[in-house]
Design a protein around this motif. Structure first.
Motif: not given
Length: 385
Positions: A311-340
């Motif tokens: 939750p802290q990650r989600t809120k921090l990303l939203s906060h930074m993007r609202s101020r024009g800073i394009q910080a991003v998350f990285h991979y969604v783990p492959l073992h939990s992806a639909p194809a896996s």
């Protein structure tokens, strides 16, 4: 001017920005005048030679992408349906899909908490009679524990493929990444340290793969032997595909590779600046920062933060993007992806992968990001935390 006024005047800061460091555009024009744009011309060969000589790799074949290089590596492993390849789940999709295309099953292993690389202490337990290869991923340009991994591979007669997409000009105990396993794969995508829009390379360290790799790369023909004058005509001899990059891409890339050390020095400066700004306050803010083992030399590919929880990650990303800073998350783990899930590849619990992937943020990092822009990124982050 108060802080809100300064904030409103601040220009947006993208996550990534392509750059020209030297003669890239001149070399593109030169490639056009040379009259060979299809690939394997002057600049494609020049890039290959430069990488071979710089990193001590027996053969480097440029490809249109790192995905193409990984697909070639998977084809060279001669996999059959039911064969298994051990790899981390915290990686880009083509680390797995390249082997799945050949009928193999990815066997996902959890990652280390410090480097986010595959946990070498868990690999041997994942080996079965069907295991044919280990594919390691050097996350953020920091090497996996290659001595242990290579020893395991030798003991069990397994091939080792290095996904060094992020690791060009990084090293492990003085050995360049991509030069240690049987095969290595590089990326020159525009988000990497050295770029040409899209691009990659297959590094061949086991000489028995060289001739077959050339054939696979040239649509399954022996055209490379024909060009060298070793046969009087070329024909279809193997299953392959079109894995030769455009000469225009290679020309742009050569302009970057000849400035490899200058670009690396600049990225190290950017990385160190982030580290100096953030590390003194990391504990107080509950942040985990990148870890580089003493035996590893990093190419400063990225600077990331691991927040205290999702939750802290989600809120921090939203906060930074609202101020024009394009910080991003990285991979969604492959073992939990639909194809896996659909194919039954998610057979093992990977608690560290799940936990760390939900908390990680990548900060904007590109060749010409300014010190003031970095300070703006960190100040925005601090104002939230």
């Amino acid at each position: 001017m108060n802080s809100e006024e300064r904030k409103s005047l601040s220009a947006p800061i993208p996550f990534n920005k392509p750059f020209v460091a030297g003669k890239e555009l001149f070399y593109i024009a030169q490639a056009v005048t040379m009259g060979n744009l299809g690939g394997d011309g002057h600049f494609t060969q020049a890039c290959s030679r430069l990488l071979e000589q710089t990193f001590g790799i027996q053969k480097v074949l440029l490809t249109p992408s790192c995905t193409a290089a990984l697909e070639m590596a998977a084809m060279l492993c001669r996999l059959e349906p039911g064969d298994e390849v051990i790899m981390p789940s915290y990686t880009f999709v083509t680390t797995a899909s390249s082997f799945v295309r050949e009928g193999a099953t990815p066997v996902f292993v959890d990652i280390r908490s410090d480097t986010l690389n595959i946990d070498e202490t868990l690999i041997e337990a994942a080996i079965s009679p069907r295991t044919k290869a280990i594919c390691v991923v050097h996350y953020a340009g920091v090497a996996c524990e290659m001595d242990t991994i290579m020893a395991i591979a030798k003991k069990h007669n397994l091939l080792v493929v290095e996904d060094a997409a992020q690791g060009v000009n990084s090293s492990y105990k003085g050995k360049p990444l991509g030069s240690i396993g049987d095969l290595g794969c590089y990326s020159f995508h525009e988000t990497k340290n050295f770029i040409c829009g899209e691009g990659g390379a297959l590094c061949i360290n086991n000489p028995r793969f060289i001739e077959t790799a050339e054939i696979i790369r040239e649509k399954g023909t022996n055209r490379s032997r024909f060009i060298r004058g070793q046969v009087d005509k070329y024909t279809w001899v193997e299953i392959g595909s079109s894995y030769v990059p455009s000469e225009l891409s290679s020309a742009f890339l050569y302009g970057q590779l000849e400035l490899m050390q200058e670009i690396s020095t600049q990225r190290q400066t950017i990385y160190n600046n982030y580290d100096c700004l953030i590390r003194p306050i990391a504990d107080r803010l509950g942040l985990q920062l990148p870890s580089i083992p003493t035996e590893c030399t990093s190419n400063s590919h990225m600077y990331y933060l691991i927040c205290s929880d999702g939750p802290q990650r989600t809120k921090l990303l939203s906060h930074m993007r609202s101020r024009g800073i394009q910080a991003v998350f990285h991979y969604v783990p492959l073992h939990s992806a639909p194809a896996s899930v659909k194919r039954g590849f998610n057979r093992t619990s990977l608690p560290k992968t799940d936990n760390l992937s939900e908390r990680l943020i990548r900060l904007p990092m590109y060749f010409d990001i300014s010190t003031s822009e970095q300070e703006q990124v960190v100040d925005t982050m601090k104002s939230f935390l």
